[in-house]
Scaffold this motif. Sequence first.
Motif, short mmCIF file in Angstrom:
data_model
loop_
_atom_site.label_atom_id
_atom_site.label_comp_id
_atom_site.label_asym_id
_atom_site.label_seq_id
_atom_site.Cartn_x
_atom_site.Cartn_y
_atom_site.Cartn_z
N LYS A 1 33.65 14.13 49.74
CA LYS A 1 33.59 15.02 50.89
C LYS A 1 33.95 16.43 50.44
N ALA A 2 33.09 17.40 50.77
CA ALA A 2 33.31 18.79 50.37
C ALA A 2 34.42 19.43 51.19
N LEU A 3 35.43 19.95 50.51
CA LEU A 3 36.51 20.67 51.17
C LEU A 3 36.12 22.11 51.42
N GLU A 4 35.18 22.61 50.63
CA GLU A 4 34.56 23.92 50.75
C GLU A 4 33.09 23.75 50.39
N THR A 5 32.25 24.70 50.70
CA THR A 5 30.85 24.62 50.32
C THR A 5 30.75 24.73 48.79
N VAL A 6 30.02 23.80 48.18
CA VAL A 6 29.86 23.77 46.73
C VAL A 6 28.38 23.64 46.36
#
Length: 111
Positions: free
Chosen positions: A41-46
Motif C-alpha cells: 500500500k502506497a503511503l505516498e504517490t510513488v
Amino acid sequence: MRVHRILGTAVAAAALAGTTLVAGGPAVAAPGTAAASCTAKALETVIIRDRTSTSGAALAQLNKGQTASSPCQMFYGGSYTACGITSTRWVKVTKSGVTGYVVGTCVLQPA
C-alpha cells in the motif's frame, strides 16, 4: 580478499532474511524460491520503475492509498531519499499488469 568476505557475509545475511540483493540493475529472485503473495500500500504517490534505481524508466504510478500485489520480498538497489528516509530498499509490485519496483520507504508491505 576483505571485499569478498564482506560481500559473502552480506549475501549470507540476505539469504537468511529471505531477501534478494540487487546492485542497481533488474532485480531477480533467487532460483527455486517460491514467493508468497502480499499487498503493498502506497503511503505516498510513488513511481513504478523498470529497475531498482531512480534512473530506471517510469512504467506507471501508484498513488497514495492505492495497493498493488507484491511477492513479499525486498530488493536492494540504487540509493534514494523518499518519505523522509534515505535507503536502498525497493519493493517489487504489479499493478494493472505492469510489474516494476517502487521505493520501499513509501509503501507498507505486511511481513
